[in-house]
Enzyme design. Structure first.
Site, mmCIF file in Angstrom:
data_model
loop_
_atom_site.group_PDB
_atom_site.id
_atom_site.type_symbol
_atom_site.label_atom_id
_atom_site.label_comp_id
_atom_site.label_asym_id
_atom_site.label_seq_id
_atom_site.Cartn_x
_atom_site.Cartn_y
_atom_site.Cartn_z
ATOM 1 N N HIS A 39 0.834 -1.199 0.000
ATOM 2 C CA HIS A 39 0.000 0.000 0.000
ATOM 3 C C HIS A 39 0.871 1.253 0.000
ATOM 4 O O HIS A 39 1.308 1.712 1.062
ATOM 5 C CB HIS A 39 -0.907 0.003 1.233
ATOM 6 C CG HIS A 39 -1.738 -1.243 1.388
ATOM 7 N ND1 HIS A 39 -1.206 -2.448 1.790
ATOM 8 C CD2 HIS A 39 -3.060 -1.462 1.171
ATOM 9 C CE1 HIS A 39 -2.180 -3.356 1.822
ATOM 10 N NE2 HIS A 39 -3.306 -2.798 1.455
ATOM 11 N N HIS A 71 -4.190 3.231 -3.304
ATOM 12 C CA HIS A 71 -4.284 2.671 -1.951
ATOM 13 C C HIS A 71 -3.478 1.388 -1.788
ATOM 14 O O HIS A 71 -2.608 1.314 -0.930
ATOM 15 C CB HIS A 71 -5.752 2.429 -1.591
ATOM 16 C CG HIS A 71 -5.936 1.535 -0.410
ATOM 17 N ND1 HIS A 71 -5.862 1.991 0.896
ATOM 18 C CD2 HIS A 71 -6.143 0.200 -0.316
ATOM 19 C CE1 HIS A 71 -6.045 0.979 1.720
ATOM 20 N NE2 HIS A 71 -6.214 -0.124 1.017
ATOM 21 N N GLU A 77 -17.831 -3.593 24.245
ATOM 22 C CA GLU A 77 -17.043 -4.813 24.416
ATOM 23 C C GLU A 77 -15.769 -4.813 23.561
ATOM 24 O O GLU A 77 -14.700 -5.201 24.025
ATOM 25 C CB GLU A 77 -17.888 -6.056 24.052
ATOM 26 C CG GLU A 77 -19.128 -6.266 24.924
ATOM 27 C CD GLU A 77 -20.300 -5.393 24.513
ATOM 28 O OE1 GLU A 77 -20.250 -4.805 23.397
ATOM 29 O OE2 GLU A 77 -21.252 -5.274 25.295
ATOM 30 N N HIS A 121 -28.410 -14.590 24.588
ATOM 31 C CA HIS A 121 -27.386 -14.383 25.609
ATOM 32 C C HIS A 121 -26.638 -15.665 25.959
ATOM 33 O O HIS A 121 -25.597 -15.608 26.625
ATOM 34 C CB HIS A 121 -28.011 -13.810 26.893
ATOM 35 C CG HIS A 121 -28.415 -12.363 26.786
ATOM 36 N ND1 HIS A 121 -29.196 -11.873 25.773
ATOM 37 C CD2 HIS A 121 -28.128 -11.297 27.568
ATOM 38 C CE1 HIS A 121 -29.385 -10.568 25.936
ATOM 39 N NE2 HIS A 121 -28.739 -10.186 27.020
#
Lengths: 672, 672
Positions: free
Chosen positions: A35, A266, A415, A477
């Site tokens: 890059h 890029h 988280e 959960h």
């Protein structure tokens, strides 16, 4: 500022920056991979940073009080490799640069912690670096509170691009940093309006300055190609009372006639023709990898400019008492305090006698209550589940702008940001971080947890509510595949302790780990103490061991972890009552068990007896021990989950999903 | 607005809202588990929404042109259950409400799609609902462009709390929605300043209004307890040209003397005493679960108020041509177009002959090039890796505010947001979404991918660069454990096709799946066509099959997937040259293979021959087929990864990690 002006009015800066650009173009070309655009775009910013602001000494990459520089836009790795070579980091030879992206070179495609002195953290996956940086800054504040400004006083600088800023983790990072007023965190935004798919506006219209301001940051901006303007902004940034974003307006692939300002700059080599033309535009008539002596000398001087500051710092460090200095060095090295082993042992002994019935999340808290006071470098936290994760102990205090001595971080519902910040804290040195959420929500933190493993960072993940045992919150959960996920990840210890004793042992291993992160999977529900016979030895370190031997001829072996050890023991009772000699193996850590020598593993899991494993999770990681390790398909079975869970009280769930002592015993009988 | 004023000046509204509050408190109390505070806080907002704005008909939960209501704050599930009962959804009986969180009830702890008519998506894990909602809104725009405003014209309403807004995924969602100017997306923010750990300021200082404005949203606010103010805001929201945030200032646990405005109201039953006192304050003197007839009647009228609108809509639908109407219904139902099977078959036949050597990511593009034109409901995209994922085909057009007929979404660097949006699109109906990133970055999307599986939503994850075969980008980008992760997740098909033929077969299965998400793990590097003998049968549907039979006595079986099938075939060549009869099994989908009957599996993997599996990934999922399925420890081996990768060209990596035909052949010899 355009190139003509740079060449005319900032010639010395320009030449130094060109050295970076040239090396980046040349190395990517030689590798035919990489890059170039980002290094070409940010070379001016990086040059000003290293020349005028970054506190560092190329001859001492581990100087504890150095500024930290993090390349969050890790694909631009040639930027940092060029800087390390030019400033004179010993390992970063020109050969390494020439072998960019080749087998055995330290110059990996994305910068890797541990491979390269001067790389503070592994980046590549977007958003991680800027989120680690929050942890670096937290660690700096915390250490400064512990040891004082004379010994700890440095900045954390980040280069981040649009990719990092679009990632959700960046939202968590900047929110945390803003609330925490981490005033020594400075993010340099490579604002080039380009991502891989094209112009940023194809996918995003976010006003980044307004966004950062909304999160409590100070916002500055500069022309990313004007060294005076960059310098002014960096100076202003260092005086801030809150974290700073410097919006650096840049051109990706700066100077390349065909590729500047395009996505094409890029992630592909420019090609030899384009490099040639670009170097002409730069006024850089040098062959590939050739840096003129005077320019290299100027860079080497930059690499050495921190030597005096470092010498002064070392005097200040030595002016501490011998005890304080030793403690500083111990904390920075990550070595455990002397008292830890005895503290763990005492807790074990006391509780083998008391034999309490507690959830292992509660057991974890009990361990932390005695450990945190003897290990001043632990920094705990939770992603808004403090009461559920039991991660806060009485002595810690809350870490916030009013109390940098606090050692408990309220991470908020973040988280992933929490995990990445923990990595940053541990990498910085002087901090042993642990953080909690529900085991199911390791899903949200996966990217950073993987990097803990890849980098070899001993972050500790306190993951409670670890099965259908959590009950009514239901399948969204209830983890079923998460133990398999953690166990499939290389270099990760996944502990699932059965009781307080194993929990203490797991914590001891987690906190003394040098280069391995740990996941502690802990129950919501109460569990009996099964290790009622005290031993000073850490049995969890063996990964798996015989918890109860068979009485009579050993015809069955039951394997279990955590909350299912109790079930295995009850199944054993049923079977022994029928005269079926049954051994129960507790396996709190499969990785550590697999690492034992074959003789030991054979003793624990001999050929012969039928085998049944019981765990309220998917079977995948158990095949190795049921079918392998001298097991046999026809003489083995698994009792556990093969679907998602359900919403009901825990006892009902265990019954409905057939994870019971009766079911285990029945399986054994069917195999005999 | 305080309760006294509400009781006095908005009595009818207040009583309706109290019905919600009472049911929430009572159900949580009866379950001794759950989250009362949020429903108590948002009952006024919800009542105004359902009474005055939401386009719905309780007797027709699947009415295609209904407004969608998403409870992103899924822990507040009693809010939606109460609404569904009160408005008269048939399945939501009072018994179900009374059995909240019990085994077998449809009233799970967190709302589950598929269990409850009226629940548009499963929520609970924070941030998912608001991110699904972006997908719902995209689907509505897309369908409206396809079928016109007379048939498709509805809003997507979301209730989200501070937790959802702190999650990183929300940043991705609101950024995408803002750029896409999804003007029919309205988010109601339950702004109560409380999270589990306490006041929001303990972890966050973000100015949410400024944040949303920075992302291109319109921002309104209201007193969340003043029905006139709520109504005004909702009306204003519906006239917007961009997505809307309504900041609803609320009190968690509204009316509870001890718990209002505290974290204690969030996730625990109030207790009978507190409920009693709160009901007195409400002026609600009714027993648990008792709703007075007149109030229930008022609610049932609300549930029926959409009937006339629905009847009108059905007239408009019937006014379409029979063909258009049938196509609309087909697309909404998720059934595949008639031409799909023939299209796939033709592509297979053509390429069994041509036998091209292409990367499977390129093969995937070739499949999409013929599929997208015959399946107008596909909506493709990539998280800023369009050129690498090969997910865009010539005919799609870019979906953006200027072109709602476009079927390609530039998601930006938003893997998690993309996955959740895909779930939302698929749930909405009328869209078959697929989206790409690198397999390694499934880590970032895990939370939403799990929900695809839990909900049974056939999102398609196009995950390229699926191993060390990606080469120089290095270990941060090279997946090793990700196939294990996807395979450990229930209800997920993980395809790793070997060539263009298998890729076409995988796509056929993925696009005709009713209730299973698919992961397509695709190579970066070129691979030869191995299925040179055409069959119209979809062999990938069997999960695994004999690709090449042994010549002579069958002494070895090699199993492989994807890019390693070529290696297995080369190993076979080496072994056959030595007279060792070797069968090669391609196993493009372990889950589908495991689902075949035992007779078939036995034919493919008989007892007897030694077995070697080869895959450039961790072993964990292979133990089942090496050691089980009539395998044996002593007569099996694995060739693959047991660590992270490295940065080098791909060919070098395969050699250095020992994943070669020679290594596979050597393993076979050592086992014989």
């Amino acid at each position: 500022m355009d190139i003509a002006t740079l060449r005319k009015d900032h010639a010395e800066h320009w030449m130094k920056a060109c050295a970076i650009r040239a090396l980046a173009m040349d190395a990517v070309q030689a590798a035919n991979s990489g890059h170039p655009g980002m290094p070409m775009g940010m070379a001016d910013v990086a040059t000003v940073l290293f020349e005028k602001h970054l506190k560092f000494d190329a001859s001492a990459p581990k100087w504890a009080d150095r500024d930290r520089f993090i390349l969050s836009a890790g694909h631009g790795s040639m930027l940092i490799y060029a800087l390390l070579y030019l400033t004179g980091y010993e390992d970063m030879t020109l050969d390494q640069v020439k072998n960019f992206r080749q087998w055995g070179a330290i110059t990996a495609g994305h910068p890797e912690y541990g491979h390269v002195a001067g790389v503070e953290t592994t980046t590549g996956p977007l958003g991680q670096g800027i989120s680690n940086a929050v942890g670096f800054a937290i660690a700096e504040e915390s250490l400064r509170a512990r040891f004082g400004k004379k010994v700890v006083d440095h900045y954390t600088w980040v280069i981040a691009g649009d990719g990092c800023l679009m990632e959700g983790i960046s939202h968590e990072a900047i929110g945390l940093a803003g609330m925490q007023k981490l005033s020594k965190l400075i993010v340099l935004w490579d604002n080039n309006d380009i991502s891989i798919d094209g112009k940023i506006s194809m996918s995003d219209v976010t006003d980044q300055q307004a966004r950062f301001a909304a999160a409590g940051w100070k916002v500055l901006s500069c022309d990313g190609h004007d060294p005076f303007d960059i310098d002014r902004a960096m100076t202003a940034a260092k005086g801030s009372d809150r974290p700073v974003l410097i919006d650096c307006k840049t051109h990706i692939g700066f100077g390349s006639p065909k590729k500047q300002d395009t996505a094409g700059a890029h992630g592909s080599p420019l090609g030899p023709d384009e490099i040639k033309v670009t170097k002409e535009i730069y006024g850089w008539p040098h062959a590939a990898f050739d840096i003129p002596t005077d320019i290299l000398k100027a860079w080497r001087a930059i690499g050495a400019r921190g030597q005096a500051a470092r010498a002064d710092w070392e005097s200040r460090l030595n002016a501490l008492s011998a005890t304080r200095k030793a403690e500083f060095e111990r904390q920075m090295s990550g070595g455990a305090p002397k008292r830890l082993a005895a503290t763990i042992r005492a807790l074990k002994k006391q509780n083998s006698d008391l034999a309490p019935k507690v959830a292992t999340r509660k057991a974890s808290e009990m361990v932390l209550e005695v450990v945190n006071p003897v290990m001043p470098e632990t920094i705990g936290g939770s992603a808004d589940l403090t009461g559920s994760n039991n991660t806060k102990t009485g002595d810690l205090g809350i870490f916030n702008p009013q109390n940098r001595k606090g050692r408990y971080v309220h991470y908020g519902i973040r988280e992933h940001g929490m995990a990445a910040a923990m990595n940053g804290m541990a990498l910085h040195g002087g901090a042993r971080p642990y953080g909690g959420t529900f085991l199911c929500f390791t899903d949200y933190a996966r990217g950073a947890m993987r990097l803990s493993a890849l980098m070899g960072v001993p972050s500790v993940y306190v993951m409670t509510h670890d099965s259908i045992g959590l009950g009514e919150d239901g399948p969204t959960h209830q983890p079923v595949e998460h133990l398999a996920i953690c166990r499939a990840t290389p270099n990760t210890w996944t502990f699932r302790p059965a009781d307080l004793i194993e929990t203490a042992e797991a914590w001891e291993l987690a906190l003394t780990a040098e280069a391995t992160p740990s996941v502690l999977a802990l129950s919501r529900q109460n569990l009996p103490t099964v290790r009622t016979k005290h031993t000073g030895k850490n049995l969890t370190a063996q990964g798996g061991y015989v918890l109860r031997e068979a009485e009579g001829k050993r015809r069955a072996i039951l394997m279990a972890t955590g909350s299912e050890v109790e079930i295995a023991l009850k199944a054993r009772d049923l079977l022994q009552a029928e005269g079926i000699g049954t051994r129960v193996v507790s396996m709190p850590c499969m990785e550590l068990f697999a690492a034992q020598d074959e003789a030991y593993r054979k003793r624990v899991l001999p050929a012969g007896p039928v085998r049944v494993a019981v765990e309220a999770a998917v079977r995948q990681p158990w095949d190795r021990f049921l079918l392998g390790e001298r097991g046999r398909e026809a003489k083995s079975a698994f009792v556990g989950m093969d679907s998602f869970g359900a919403s009901a009280p825990a006892e009902r769930l265990y019954a409905e999903f057939g994870i019971t002592a009766e079911a285990v015993a029945a399986k054994v009988r069917s195999l005999l």
